[in-house]
Design a protein around this motif. Sequence first.
Motif, PDB file in Angstrom:
ATOM      1  N   GLY A   1      28.364 -70.472  30.234  1.00 47.69           N
ATOM      2  CA  GLY A   1      29.148 -68.850  30.726  1.00 47.69           C
ATOM      3  C   GLY A   1      28.145 -67.821  30.219  1.00 47.69           C
ATOM      4  O   GLY A   1      27.485 -67.728  29.786  1.00 47.69           O
ATOM      5  N   ILE A   2      28.511 -67.098  30.432  1.00 46.77           N
ATOM      6  CA  ILE A   2      28.134 -65.228  29.567  1.00 46.77           C
ATOM      7  C   ILE A   2      27.053 -65.406  27.986  1.00 46.77           C
ATOM      8  O   ILE A   2      25.993 -65.595  28.158  1.00 46.77           O
TER       9      ILE A   2
ATOM     10  N   GLN B   1      14.865 -66.975  40.465  1.00 47.97           N
ATOM     11  CA  GLN B   1      15.116 -66.573  41.853  1.00 47.97           C
ATOM     12  C   GLN B   1      14.994 -64.523  40.986  1.00 47.97           C
ATOM     13  O   GLN B   1      15.292 -63.381  42.098  1.00 47.97           O
ATOM     14  N   ALA B   2      15.867 -64.023  39.881  1.00 45.55           N
ATOM     15  CA  ALA B   2      16.307 -63.023  39.493  1.00 45.55           C
ATOM     16  C   ALA B   2      14.925 -62.435  39.553  1.00 45.55           C
ATOM     17  O   ALA B   2      15.277 -60.695  39.866  1.00 45.55           O
ATOM     18  N   LEU B   3      14.302 -62.665  38.336  1.00 47.06           N
ATOM     19  CA  LEU B   3      12.937 -62.158  38.349  1.00 47.06           C
ATOM     20  C   LEU B   3      12.589 -61.845  40.009  1.00 47.06           C
ATOM     21  O   LEU B   3      11.370 -60.877  40.015  1.00 47.06           O
TER      22      LEU B   3
ATOM     23  N   ASN C   1      30.600 -69.771  38.972  1.00 46.65           N
ATOM     24  CA  ASN C   1      30.074 -69.927  37.883  1.00 46.65           C
ATOM     25  C   ASN C   1      28.828 -69.368  38.555  1.00 46.65           C
ATOM     26  O   ASN C   1      27.732 -68.212  37.262  1.00 46.65           O
ATOM     27  N   LEU C   2      27.732 -69.650  38.693  1.00 48.18           N
ATOM     28  CA  LEU C   2      26.416 -69.440  40.018  1.00 48.18           C
ATOM     29  C   LEU C   2      26.629 -68.321  40.292  1.00 48.18           C
ATOM     30  O   LEU C   2      25.532 -67.288  39.807  1.00 48.18           O
TER      31      LEU C   2
ATOM     32  N   LEU D   1      24.698 -62.570  38.933  1.00 50.95           N
ATOM     33  CA  LEU D   1      24.541 -60.738  38.816  1.00 50.95           C
ATOM     34  C   LEU D   1      24.510 -60.518  37.670  1.00 50.95           C
ATOM     35  O   LEU D   1      23.777 -59.880  37.026  1.00 50.95           O
ATOM     36  N   ASP D   2      24.956 -61.595  36.260  1.00 49.80           N
ATOM     37  CA  ASP D   2      24.951 -61.550  34.675  1.00 49.80           C
ATOM     38  C   ASP D   2      23.470 -60.939  34.834  1.00 49.80           C
ATOM     39  O   ASP D   2      22.980 -60.304  34.227  1.00 49.80           O
TER      40      ASP D   2
END
Length: 429
Positions: free
Chosen positions: A32-33, A90-92, A133-134, A139-140
């Motif tokens: 989770g967050i 992936q976000a980077l 959750n993925l 997004l977070d």
Amino acid sequence: MDNLNNQIKSVSELLSLPHLAIPNYQRPYRWGIKNLADLFNDIATHQEKTAYRLGSIVFHYEKNSDEKEKASLDIVDGQQRTLTLMLIIQALIEEKLDKLEKYTLKQQLQKLAEPIESFMNRQYFSSKDSEHNLRRNYLDIRRRVARPDFTENQIDFLLNRCQVVCFVLHDISEAFQFFDSQNARGRDLAPHDLLKAFHLREFPLQESHLKANVVAHWEKLPDNKLSELFAYYLYRVRQWANGKSARFFGKDDIHLFKGINIEQIDRFPYVESLRLAHHFVDDYNAQYQRKIDSNRIDFPFSLNQMIINGRRFFEMAEHYQKQVAAIVAEESKPKESEIASDKKIEIRLLGELLTQIASRILITLNSYTRKHRTGDKYIRSMFDCALIFYIDKFGSHELSMAIERCFIWAYQCRIQYKAVQLATMDNYV
């Protein structure tokens, strides 16, 4: 893959490994967050260190019998962490790649893009929990890495100085044995997770193909539901039925849910009844007549019987979780005004139409406003466990009368004592 065993790998090296896979019997992705916040806080806090250990990853090297199919490196322990690291990379790539000044970092991220994309294309997430959750975590993570304070130094630290210890085992039983022993020594893993690992390991080789289907119901349940099933119901009933205390269910108690392996134990008299039932149920359900008459029988579980390791353990957990869910069901609750009136209320439990009194008892217990007080929850646990134990022995026979008597017995304790504590409940039972 032997050269990977017991090696320390950086995050960049870990995610570059070929043929990474998450087997379909693994639990859903549930970080989770808060887990993300802890990880990013660790990166910010320790970024000046020369190395920072994120933990260990246990792999099972699955060599495919079909030569056309490539071998896979199945993640037995560490999938939550590994998937999260993939999301971060992936976000980077999406947010930072074009803005990086260090050419070496840009090169590293570009090289990781292909194995991560290949993994995600191969991997099938059957759980809606995993998908949700993925997506939410990604997004977070994108928001976090896009901020100016997530610096190139932190990216370099994550890729090259954050490390994991890799363990590779070629036998699935050994892999789960290793997982079991590692987590039994104080790591933050729930008792039901340790039981899952143990009983997956106990699957006979000829039943390996059944793992995904058998564990499917288990994986659909949130962790808190599994925890409650064992701690509040199965553990307490098994202990109380033997006249023993049942206050806290922890790692030291999981042996109560480990039993025998039907395929390995000798033909001792004490196990013959279980062996006969085990094979008869399978044989009956596999007969071609079942395709015509659609009849099917379930294994005759009993709460205080010996546990059969492997497949039957997961079936047992599903069997009793459904019983618990039926008793504590929240759906179709009438309004308090309806409960207080003389309006006829009828409900069914296990297919049995309950009397007015029994119906009102269950509905009231599931709906009264102060049911969440600590003492009330202890009393409710006594009632539930007594009723589950009755159903386990006698099914729906005179079920309404059983509900009334269990209610009187349990809630007499609430009236008798000004304050009901854990010890009160334990001693009363």
